[in-house]
Design a protein around this motif. Structure first.
Motif, mmCIF file in Angstrom:
data_model
loop_
_atom_site.group_PDB
_atom_site.id
_atom_site.type_symbol
_atom_site.label_atom_id
_atom_site.label_comp_id
_atom_site.label_asym_id
_atom_site.label_seq_id
_atom_site.Cartn_x
_atom_site.Cartn_y
_atom_site.Cartn_z
ATOM 1 N N LEU A 1 0.836 -1.202 0.000
ATOM 2 C CA LEU A 1 0.000 0.000 0.000
ATOM 3 C C LEU A 1 0.871 1.252 0.000
ATOM 4 O O LEU A 1 0.608 2.210 -0.744
ATOM 5 C CB LEU A 1 -0.918 -0.039 1.230
ATOM 6 C CG LEU A 1 -2.006 1.022 1.368
ATOM 7 C CD1 LEU A 1 -3.145 0.469 2.210
ATOM 8 C CD2 LEU A 1 -1.468 2.291 2.018
ATOM 9 N N GLY A 2 1.904 1.254 0.846
ATOM 10 C CA GLY A 2 2.791 2.409 0.901
ATOM 11 C C GLY A 2 3.504 2.661 -0.409
ATOM 12 O O GLY A 2 3.648 3.804 -0.848
ATOM 13 N N ARG B 1 3.065 5.909 -3.130
ATOM 14 C CA ARG B 1 4.228 6.654 -3.589
ATOM 15 C C ARG B 1 4.255 6.818 -5.113
ATOM 16 O O ARG B 1 4.655 7.869 -5.637
ATOM 17 C CB ARG B 1 5.483 5.940 -3.100
ATOM 18 C CG ARG B 1 6.779 6.562 -3.542
ATOM 19 C CD ARG B 1 7.000 7.954 -2.953
ATOM 20 N NE ARG B 1 8.276 8.438 -3.361
ATOM 21 C CZ ARG B 1 9.413 8.093 -2.779
ATOM 22 N NH1 ARG B 1 9.417 7.270 -1.752
ATOM 23 N NH2 ARG B 1 10.553 8.572 -3.231
ATOM 24 N N VAL B 2 3.844 5.763 -5.851
ATOM 25 C CA VAL B 2 3.963 5.798 -7.312
ATOM 26 C C VAL B 2 2.665 6.219 -7.990
ATOM 27 O O VAL B 2 2.615 6.331 -9.223
ATOM 28 C CB VAL B 2 4.390 4.413 -7.855
ATOM 29 C CG1 VAL B 2 5.702 3.980 -7.229
ATOM 30 C CG2 VAL B 2 3.308 3.363 -7.635
ATOM 31 N N LEU B 3 1.618 6.463 -7.227
ATOM 32 C CA LEU B 3 0.294 6.733 -7.791
ATOM 33 C C LEU B 3 0.293 7.945 -8.705
ATOM 34 O O LEU B 3 0.775 9.022 -8.339
ATOM 35 C CB LEU B 3 -0.700 6.942 -6.645
ATOM 36 C CG LEU B 3 -2.178 6.989 -6.998
ATOM 37 C CD1 LEU B 3 -2.634 5.691 -7.640
ATOM 38 C CD2 LEU B 3 -2.996 7.279 -5.735
ATOM 39 N N ALA C 1 -4.243 -1.542 -6.609
ATOM 40 C CA ALA C 1 -3.303 -2.269 -5.753
ATOM 41 C C ALA C 1 -3.417 -1.762 -4.316
ATOM 42 O O ALA C 1 -3.367 -2.546 -3.360
ATOM 43 C CB ALA C 1 -1.880 -2.101 -6.269
ATOM 44 N N ILE C 2 -3.582 -0.451 -4.160
ATOM 45 C CA ILE C 2 -3.744 0.148 -2.832
ATOM 46 C C ILE C 2 -4.998 -0.397 -2.156
ATOM 47 O O ILE C 2 -4.984 -0.760 -0.970
ATOM 48 C CB ILE C 2 -3.808 1.684 -2.940
ATOM 49 C CG1 ILE C 2 -2.440 2.238 -3.346
ATOM 50 C CG2 ILE C 2 -4.269 2.302 -1.629
ATOM 51 C CD1 ILE C 2 -2.469 3.719 -3.682
ATOM 52 N N ALA D 1 -4.487 -4.254 -1.353
ATOM 53 C CA ALA D 1 -3.525 -4.443 -0.272
ATOM 54 C C ALA D 1 -4.059 -3.899 1.053
ATOM 55 O O ALA D 1 -3.840 -4.504 2.116
ATOM 56 C CB ALA D 1 -2.202 -3.766 -0.626
ATOM 57 N N GLY D 2 -4.760 -2.764 1.006
ATOM 58 C CA GLY D 2 -5.284 -2.164 2.225
ATOM 59 C C GLY D 2 -6.382 -2.993 2.862
ATOM 60 O O GLY D 2 -6.347 -3.298 4.054
ATOM 61 N N VAL D 3 -7.386 -3.372 2.055
ATOM 62 C CA VAL D 3 -8.500 -4.167 2.586
ATOM 63 C C VAL D 3 -8.012 -5.546 3.014
ATOM 64 O O VAL D 3 -8.358 -6.040 4.091
ATOM 65 C CB VAL D 3 -9.620 -4.291 1.532
ATOM 66 C CG1 VAL D 3 -10.704 -5.244 2.016
ATOM 67 C CG2 VAL D 3 -10.223 -2.926 1.226
#
Length: 316
Positions: free
Chosen positions: A186-187, A191-193, A212-213, A216-218
């Protein structure tokens, strides 16, 4: 740099407080399920069922902790844009220290001398990292790498969830590691978003890193909840810290161009290693003597009161 550090510290505080509340909610739910002697509370492998996990998530303590997690997520995302990942993720992972300290007041737990020493080590390591950190990389990467991040996140969360459910009550360490890796992904995604600076909604929605965020977050939140339900395992907390700190830090240097100040690379490496080791020590020494065995096969055998090491955070 200063704003980024303050933001990361604030995110860490939110995560640390949220962890304690989530641990209380998860274990309250586990005790209630055990009191009902509900066979549906566990899977055939001894791990918590989806229903019991959902019930843990609707306790008021868990919901308040989740709100703090979302606030921490926003602050952590900002810190990931302002600082090198090896610095932002390490500062945020220091929420384990905050959790340990807050547990004195909220959970009536006394910290031992080794725990205080470990906390001091983590704080010293963070000072080294802050001193050595140079400018963060641009974060500009080919769109193909964003697709790879999405694929890796889906494989990590999907495959990891399946394995955790198969292992059942023995999966606390693995669940902690996978949740940490999820928060690390997520981090990196934050950063690349694309489409953030400057803001451009079509670019944001078209970027695989956004999804992906979300995955990965959920997924990381679910695995984090499962780890809290299964039991207190010092290795689970340590694995979470390693997953959310080491992998993003390495990717930041190798992939995103993060760097230390000229001549301070040794200090950055030392601070990074010592911070992770100190966080592991906090988890290790935080294991109470009266804790049950790590491999309990039923959530009904959970401790009546959570302790600091039972509350790994849901991190960026």
């Amino acid at each position: 740099m200063i704003i980024g550090l303050l933001t990361a510290v604030a995110a860490s505080a939110c995560y640390g407080t949220g962890s304690v509340l989530q641990a209380v909610g998860s274990r309250k739910s586990a005790r209630q399920e055990a009191a009902k002697a509900s066979s549906g509370a566990v899977t055939q492998h001894g791990g918590p069922s989806l229903a019991s996990t959902a019930k843990a998530a609707v306790t008021w303590e868990f919901m308040v902790g989740t709100v703090l997690d979302f606030i921490g997520f926003g602050l952590g995302a900002l810190a990931a844009r302002l600082l090198p990942l090896f610095l932002s993720q390490t500062v945020i992972s220091a929420n384990l220290v905050i959790t340990a300290v807050l547990s004195i007041k909220l959970l009536n737990i006394r910290l031992t001398r080794p725990e205080w020493a470990s906390i001091a080590v983590v704080c010293s390591a963070l000072v080294l990292l802050a001193t050595a950190a140079g400018p963060e990389g641009s974060g500009a990467t080919p769109l193909s790498t964003h697709w790879w991040l999405l694929i890796a996140s889906v494989a990590l969360i999907g495959g990891g969830t399946l394995i955790v459910r198969l292992l059942g009550g023995r999966a606390a360490i693995l669940a902690g590691l996978l949740s940490g890796l999820g928060f690390g992904a997520l981090g990196v995604g934050v950063r690349v978003l694309n489409g953030v600076d400057p803001f451009h909604l079509p670019s944001l929605l078209a970027d695989p890193a956004l999804y992906a965020i979300l995955v990965a977050g959920v997924g990381g939140m679910y695995l984090h909840t499962v780890a809290l339900q299964i039991g207190s395992v010092n290795g689970a907390t340590a694995a979470l810290v390693v997953g959310e700190t080491v992998v993003p830090g390495i990717l930041g240097v190798l992939w995103l161009g993060d760097s230390s100040r000229p001549g301070f690379a040794w200090m950055a490496i030392l601070g990074f290693v010592v911070a992770v080791a100190g966080a592991v020590a906090v988890a290790w020494f935080g294991e109470p003597d009266s804790a049950p065995e790590a491999a309990h096969d039923s959530i009904g055998q959970a401790d009546p009161e959570p302790s600091a090491d039972k509350a790994p955070r849901a991190a960026v």
